[in-house]
Design a protein around this motif. Structure first.
Motif, PDB file in Angstrom:
ATOM      1  N   ASP A   2      14.013 -15.899   2.836  1.00  0.00           N
ATOM      2  CA  ASP A   2      14.746 -17.140   2.619  1.00  0.00           C
ATOM      3  C   ASP A   2      14.142 -17.857   1.414  1.00  0.00           C
ATOM      4  O   ASP A   2      13.133 -18.548   1.530  1.00  0.00           O
ATOM      5  CB  ASP A   2      14.656 -18.023   3.860  1.00  0.00           C
ATOM      6  CG  ASP A   2      15.553 -19.254   3.763  1.00  0.00           C
ATOM      7  OD1 ASP A   2      16.110 -19.487   2.665  1.00  0.00           O
ATOM      8  OD2 ASP A   2      15.689 -19.964   4.771  1.00  0.00           O
TER       9      ASP A   2
ATOM     10  N   TYR B 234      19.168  -8.672  -5.754  1.00  0.00           N
ATOM     11  CA  TYR B 234      19.515  -9.593  -4.673  1.00  0.00           C
ATOM     12  C   TYR B 234      18.564  -9.313  -3.521  1.00  0.00           C
ATOM     13  O   TYR B 234      17.965  -8.244  -3.436  1.00  0.00           O
ATOM     14  CB  TYR B 234      20.959  -9.378  -4.191  1.00  0.00           C
ATOM     15  CG  TYR B 234      21.997  -9.641  -5.248  1.00  0.00           C
ATOM     16  CD1 TYR B 234      22.389 -10.936  -5.548  1.00  0.00           C
ATOM     17  CD2 TYR B 234      22.588  -8.581  -5.935  1.00  0.00           C
ATOM     18  CE1 TYR B 234      23.349 -11.184  -6.521  1.00  0.00           C
ATOM     19  CE2 TYR B 234      23.542  -8.825  -6.913  1.00  0.00           C
ATOM     20  CZ  TYR B 234      23.919 -10.122  -7.201  1.00  0.00           C
ATOM     21  OH  TYR B 234      24.862 -10.350  -8.164  1.00  0.00           O
ATOM     22  N   SER B 235      18.451 -10.272  -2.626  1.00  0.00           N
ATOM     23  CA  SER B 235      17.623 -10.028  -1.454  1.00  0.00           C
ATOM     24  C   SER B 235      18.061 -10.906  -0.296  1.00  0.00           C
ATOM     25  O   SER B 235      18.259 -12.106  -0.445  1.00  0.00           O
ATOM     26  CB  SER B 235      16.150 -10.301  -1.756  1.00  0.00           C
ATOM     27  OG  SER B 235      15.374 -10.058  -0.612  1.00  0.00           O
ATOM     28  N   THR B 236      18.257 -10.275   0.860  1.00  0.00           N
ATOM     29  CA  THR B 236      18.544 -11.010   2.093  1.00  0.00           C
ATOM     30  C   THR B 236      17.349 -10.921   3.029  1.00  0.00           C
ATOM     31  O   THR B 236      17.412 -11.349   4.168  1.00  0.00           O
ATOM     32  CB  THR B 236      19.784 -10.418   2.793  1.00  0.00           C
ATOM     33  OG1 THR B 236      19.543  -9.014   3.043  1.00  0.00           O
ATOM     34  CG2 THR B 236      21.022 -10.569   1.929  1.00  0.00           C
ATOM     35  N   GLU B 237      16.257 -10.363   2.495  1.00  0.00           N
ATOM     36  CA  GLU B 237      15.082 -10.149   3.337  1.00  0.00           C
ATOM     37  C   GLU B 237      14.207 -11.387   3.469  1.00  0.00           C
ATOM     38  O   GLU B 237      13.396 -11.481   4.368  1.00  0.00           O
ATOM     39  CB  GLU B 237      14.248  -8.987   2.775  1.00  0.00           C
ATOM     40  CG  GLU B 237      14.969  -7.654   2.800  1.00  0.00           C
ATOM     41  CD  GLU B 237      14.139  -6.554   2.158  1.00  0.00           C
ATOM     42  OE1 GLU B 237      13.308  -6.888   1.287  1.00  0.00           O
ATOM     43  OE2 GLU B 237      14.327  -5.384   2.519  1.00  0.00           O
TER      44      GLU B 237
END
Length: 365
Positions: free
Chosen positions: A156, A151-154
């Motif tokens: 968009d 996962y990645s929230t870094e």
């Protein structure tokens, strides 16, 4: 006299043959009876496990199990909606989570057969603004060896969707941290399959939901498999809960904040439709034998294209995958050499699905 002896000998031989046939028939009949008794016992035990051992505090959903054409379990448990009292049925819709990945991979193989892409192509050929897209291939996205995180929230990821207003322009400066050099390891990656969904959209010129419906779901008569609509609504969709407290898992599902995961997850389906999907895979429909072989070729960590692939000590092959959605979990097993099919879908997020899967496999040995 000779004629009389001949008749006696012939009659004796016929009698012996009849006796032998009768013996074989009795043996086969006894074996069939024993097998039927064994299957009945397994059916009873499996049902008891889901009804009593796990029970409504641990499990709610639907279970389908068959072996060599014998259906051992085909039953709903708990409720699709506890407030309304709606039953879980074969036609109930559930969020199947990462089972979506095998369908996305299938779409990629269809496009390769049409020579619209090649799994060895670099990602930037289709998503030009994706950072380091010139270093990773479609194949690496498919088998989780690209180096992208789970996962990645870094960054968009929506900026790389073809329908994004500044597609191909924005996104080049997004911070995308790779865990290892492409092709040098394994890391299950949801962003990787999101990008694969975007590649399907870019190559086909259609949104992923339209492409999948037209090229997979309609041909296979999977009438109840789709993504939610723009507001998160879907007809006959079960309610997702935690577990024992029957607490609904609330989510503000919209295309704006959730829909970007298309390709990695988000598909909803019924057990009835999933059995149609399994039948199509068994009969190798819609794509070539060579494409199926590619899908089922294990790479790092026994992962093919959307499936984990295992071979036991006897050389028997099975394909399996788990899926997690918003308040839902799914387990899908295809033990092809033993003709075993297992689908367990639950609308309890915390259901002990791994234990259920393990227990089920033990019964089917």
């Amino acid at each position: 006299m000779k004629k009389g002896i001949s008749i006696i000998v012939t009659c004796t031989l016929l009698a012996m043959m009849a006796a032998g046939c009768g013996s074989n028939t009795n043996t086969k009949s006894t074996a069939a009876s024993a097998e039927a008794e064994k299957l009945t016992e397994i059916k009873t035990k499996l049902d008891k496990e889901f009804t009593d051992y796990y029970g409504p505090d641990k499990f709610s959903g639907y279970v389908y199990i068959s072996k060599k054409g014998n259906v051992l379990l085909d039953k709903g448990y708990g409720k699709a909606d506890y407030e309304k009292g709606t039953e879980n049925t074969k036609q109930t819709n559930y969020d199947i989570g990462s089972i979506t990945k095998q369908i996305t991979a299938f779409g990629i193989m269809q496009l390769q057969e049409k020579k619209l892409l090649d799994v060895n192509d670099k990602v930037d050929k289709y998503l030009p603004a994706f950072p380091h897209g010139n270093e990773i291939t479609i194949h690496q996205l498919l088998c989780h060896t690209s180096g992208l995180p789970e996962y990645s929230t870094e960054f968009d990821i929506r900026k790389f969707r073809p329908s994004y207003k500044n597609f191909g322009i924005e996104g080049k400066d997004e911070k995308v941290n790779f865990l290892f050099s492409s092709g040098k390891g394994f890391q299950y990656s949801n962003p990787g399959y999101v990008l694969l969904g975007y590649i399907i959209e870019k190559v086909s010129g259609e949104t992923l939901d339209v492409y999948l419906k037209k090229n997979i779901f309609d041909p296979l008569d999977m009438k109840n498999t789709s993504f939610r609509d723009e507001t998160g609504h879907l007809s006959n969709l079960a309610t997702g809960y935690e577990t024992e407290n029957k607490e609904k898992i609330e989510t503000s599902w919209t295309l704006e904040n959730i829909g970007f995961v298309y390709g990695s997850g988000g598909l909803c389906s019924t057990v009835e439709d999933m059995l149609k999907w399994e039948k199509a895979l068994t009969e190798q429909k819609l794509i070539s034998k060579e494409s199926y072989e590619k899908i089922y070729t294990p790479n790092e960590n026994n992962y093919g294209y959307g499936w984990y692939i295992f071979k036991d000590s006897a050389g028997k092959i099975s394909y399996e995958h788990y899926g997690t959605g918003v308040g839902f979990r799914t387990y899908f097993l295809r033990a092809v050499d033993e003709d075993i099919k297992v689908i367990i879908i639950t609308n309890y997020l915390n259901a002990p699905l791994e234990d259920m899967a393990s227990l089920t496999k033990d019964y089917l040995k």
